[in-house]
Design a protein around this motif. Structure first.
Motif, PDB file in Angstrom:
ATOM      1  N   ILE A 174      -5.921   0.423  12.164  1.00 34.37           N
ATOM      2  CA  ILE A 174      -4.761  -1.018  12.034  1.00 34.37           C
ATOM      3  C   ILE A 174      -4.698  -1.521  13.795  1.00 34.37           C
ATOM      4  CG2 ILE A 174      -3.053  -2.011  10.871  1.00 34.37           C
ATOM      5  CD1 ILE A 174      -3.836  -0.545   8.879  1.00 34.37           C
ATOM      6  N   ILE A 175      -3.876  -0.408  14.235  1.00 34.57           N
ATOM      7  CA  ILE A 175      -3.594  -0.584  15.279  1.00 34.57           C
ATOM      8  C   ILE A 175      -4.294  -0.619  16.442  1.00 34.57           C
ATOM      9  CG2 ILE A 175      -1.549   0.483  16.958  1.00 34.57           C
ATOM     10  CD1 ILE A 175      -0.163   1.878  14.187  1.00 34.57           C
ATOM     11  N   THR A 176      -4.560  -0.005  16.787  1.00 37.17           N
ATOM     12  CA  THR A 176      -6.483   0.008  17.661  1.00 37.17           C
ATOM     13  C   THR A 176      -6.735  -1.114  17.607  1.00 37.17           C
ATOM     14  OG1 THR A 176      -5.994   2.692  18.035  1.00 37.17           O
ATOM     15  CG2 THR A 176      -7.875   0.976  19.516  1.00 37.17           C
ATOM     16  N   PRO A 177      -7.422  -1.813  16.753  1.00 35.59           N
ATOM     17  CA  PRO A 177      -8.088  -3.333  16.276  1.00 35.59           C
ATOM     18  C   PRO A 177      -7.014  -4.509  17.194  1.00 35.59           C
ATOM     19  CG  PRO A 177      -8.468  -1.674  14.557  1.00 35.59           C
ATOM     20  CD  PRO A 177      -7.624  -1.299  15.256  1.00 35.59           C
ATOM     21  N   LEU A 178      -6.037  -4.239  16.699  1.00 36.76           N
ATOM     22  CA  LEU A 178      -5.049  -5.190  17.343  1.00 36.76           C
ATOM     23  C   LEU A 178      -4.135  -4.969  18.146  1.00 36.76           C
ATOM     24  CD1 LEU A 178      -2.251  -5.494  14.091  1.00 36.76           C
ATOM     25  CD2 LEU A 178      -3.727  -6.744  14.306  1.00 36.76           C
ATOM     26  N   VAL A 179      -4.109  -3.805  19.092  1.00 32.21           N
ATOM     27  CA  VAL A 179      -3.953  -3.951  19.784  1.00 32.21           C
ATOM     28  C   VAL A 179      -5.213  -4.451  21.264  1.00 32.21           C
ATOM     29  CG1 VAL A 179      -3.673  -2.672  22.062  1.00 32.21           C
ATOM     30  CG2 VAL A 179      -1.922  -2.263  19.755  1.00 32.21           C
ATOM     31  N   PHE A 180      -6.225  -4.370  19.975  1.00 31.73           N
ATOM     32  CA  PHE A 180      -7.382  -5.167  21.178  1.00 31.73           C
ATOM     33  C   PHE A 180      -8.109  -6.344  21.039  1.00 31.73           C
ATOM     34  CE2 PHE A 180      -9.830  -0.754  22.463  1.00 31.73           C
ATOM     35  CZ  PHE A 180     -10.490  -0.957  23.366  1.00 31.73           C
TER      36      PHE A 180
END
Lengths: 253, 309
Positions: A174-180
């Motif tokens: 969740i977090i890494t994709p959202l940040v990317f």
């Protein structure tokens, strides 16, 4: 407020960071260099300036936010999960401290580590590109609040996680994709119209956009919306942690 | 002496329906040592956890030093030191730092002199700069105790302190408990080692299936429930107990060389004199005579087994 307890938790948590200081310092320096080699020199050379800012300089705020967000979540979630895993959490739960003091101690330490990494990346970037910070106070404010809010999110994840797999799962999925996809390495305006609208549902867009505005005075969304988003997110995380301690969820059976 | 710990109607039912504590009430006076005995899963650790704030009780009230552990938890908890059953320590931290952390966590000002006293008391001073992972199991348990004592608690909970420790540490711990008692510290310990309760406790509580089935002065308990045994060793083996001795509660050892006589310790009769006379009349030659009193362990087992009968 029991400041001695907060201090004890903070110092104890930071000591883990200082034990691996070299790794904590070298890791963001190397990754920043790699990003500049790949995105700045190799790819960036073929990309025009974005909103009047060279691509190398354009990615700096996103790069800082990307590392700060992921590191804050990772440090804070590990910081509270590890005592749960090895059982030392009993001491904190039986101590004369309230939820706010526990949170300030753990989240404060995680946020400090993330802030350190953010500043190391900023300093490293200065070797590669010229950077100007048009709104330094807003930049510092957003950096600090991002460190704190994502540490709060990490703290919640650390309490929620029942094993190391779960601890990695949410940041990874969740977090890494959202940040990317939150505009770390591109402007939302570069996307097709449909994906621009979709991006607006990604809360990270508001944080990165606001942070970039503090550097170059240009953004995908208004700075007011960015400030509003980060404050709402922080308050929401604090409220969730308050509920966790009030109900004892995953902490006190 | 005033009550340092007061527990009233304490109950705990976990979400899965398991009742760990059922309406437990008792008081512990300042400077008293209470040993809680009970089989695995009896509710001893849940009881300690409920007092220390690790478990939320379903019902009941607990006060420590007169402070309610829920409404006035800061003052109540600041008086408590807890040594958990499991060894739970940050493996990469130095001994002295982990003890400093405990003191600070409980709101006490930094005081390295006090920490040195505690570490020396537990023979840990030489290891103060060692990392936890470099210590043996016994040393780690000492660190747990040091952490619990770092903030100078008035009530100390020791949850199975002797589990897996060697004789030396056990003796050291008993001495420490005795020293703390002399300083007025109240101690509540759970244990499987009956000899531990027998050696150091003032009162003994027995918990079974979440209920406190007994709480009594140790000496009174042993006097009330203890049975005495006389072992009469014979010079030559016999096949059966002579008919004249059948009126006594006797049993013969397998090798036929020892006659065992069980009798009530509190009974004041002259049964032993009669028995010895009868043995003499029966022409049995005695080579030795030994008396012993039933241990707390035997009393404990009889208490635990009774309700299930």
């Amino acid at each position: 407020m029991n400041f001695r307890s907060i201090r004890a938790i903070y110092i104890f948590e930071m000591s883990r960071f200082f034990r691996t200081l070299l790794q904590s310092f070298v890791s963001p320096v190397i990754s920043t260099c790699l990003y500049f080699v790949v995105f700045g020199a190799a790819i960036g050379g073929r990309i025009d300036a974005v909103d009047g800012v060279s691509y190398g300089a354009f990615i700096v705020p996103g790069l800082i936010m990307f590392s700060v967000m992921t590191q804050a979540v990772s440090n804070a979630s590990f910081g509270i999960y590890f005592p749960k895993f090895i059982g030392t959490i009993y001491e904190v739960l039986s101590a004369p401290v309230n939820f706010l003091e526990i949170v300030i101690g753990y989240v404060g330490a995680a946020a400090s580590k993330a802030l350190f990494i953010g500043l190391v990346i900023l300093a490293t970037s200065l070797f590669f590109v010229d950077i100007e910070i048009i709104h330094p106070f807003i930049m510092i404010f957003l950096l600090l609040v991002t460190c704190i809010s994502f540490s709060l999110l990490g703290f919640i994840l650390g309490i929620w996680a029942n094993n190391f797999e779960q601890l990695q799962l949410v940041p990874l999925l969740i977090i890494t994709p959202l940040v990317f996809l939150g505009g770390s390495f591109y402007s939302i305006s570069m996307l097709p119209k449909f994906w621009q609208v979709v991006s607006l549902f990604n809360p990270v867009v508001y944080l990165i956009s606001g942070f970039r505005w503090a550097f170059y005075n240009n953004s995908d969304v208004s700075i007011t919306a960015s400030l509003f988003a980060i404050i709402i997110f922080t308050v929401f995380c604090i409220f969730i942690i308050f509920l966790i301690f009030k109900t004892g969820w995953r902490l006190r059976p | 002496m005033t009550d340092m710990l007061s527990i009233t109607g304490l109950s705990k039912r976990y979400n899965d329906g398991q009742v760990a504590l059922e309406n437990v009430s008792f008081d512990v006076k300042e400077g008293e040592i209470l040993a809680l005995l009970g089989p695995n899963g009896a509710g001893k650790t849940t009881l300690i956890s409920a007092v220390c704030g690790l478990v939320v009780p379903t019902a009941g009230q607990v006060t420590v030093g007169g402070f309610d552990t829920r409404s006035n938890y800061r003052l109540a908890r600041s008086l408590i030191g807890l040594v958990p059953q499991e060894i739970a320590l940050e493996p990469f931290e130095k001994v002295i730092n982990t003890v400093r952390f405990s003191r600070g966590l409980f709101g006490k000002s930094p005081n390295d002199d006090q920490i040195e006293i505690v570490l020396r008391q537990l023979s840990l001073w030489d290891k103060k700069d060692s990392k936890i992972l470099q210590l043996s199991g016994g040393m780690k348990r000492r660190v747990l105790i040091a952490k619990a004592l770092a903030h100078e608690p008035r009530v100390l909970f020791l949850d199975e302190p002797s589990a897996g420790v060697d004789v030396e540490l056990r003796r050291d711990m008993w001495k420490l408990v005795s020293d703390l008692k002399s300083q007025g510290v109240t101690i509540i310990l759970t244990t499987h080692y009956i000899e531990e309760a027998e050696a150091i406790a003032d009162r003994v509580g027995v918990i079974s299936k979440g209920k406190l089935i007994l709480l009594e002065e140790k000496k009174a308990l042993m006097k009330r429930m203890g049975r005495k045994k006389v072992e009469i060793s014979l010079q030559s083996p016999i096949a059966v107990i002579p008919a004249k001795l059948q009126n006594f509660d006797l049993y013969l050892s397998d090798d036929g060389l020892t006659i065992n006589y069980l009798y009530d310790a509190k009974a004041s009769s002259n049964e032993i004199t009669k028995l010895l006379n009868e043995i003499s009349i029966s022409n049995l030659q005695i080579s030795d005579l030994k008396t012993s009193q039933s241990s707390l362990e035997e009393i404990f087992i009889s208490l635990i087994e009774e309700p299930s009968k």
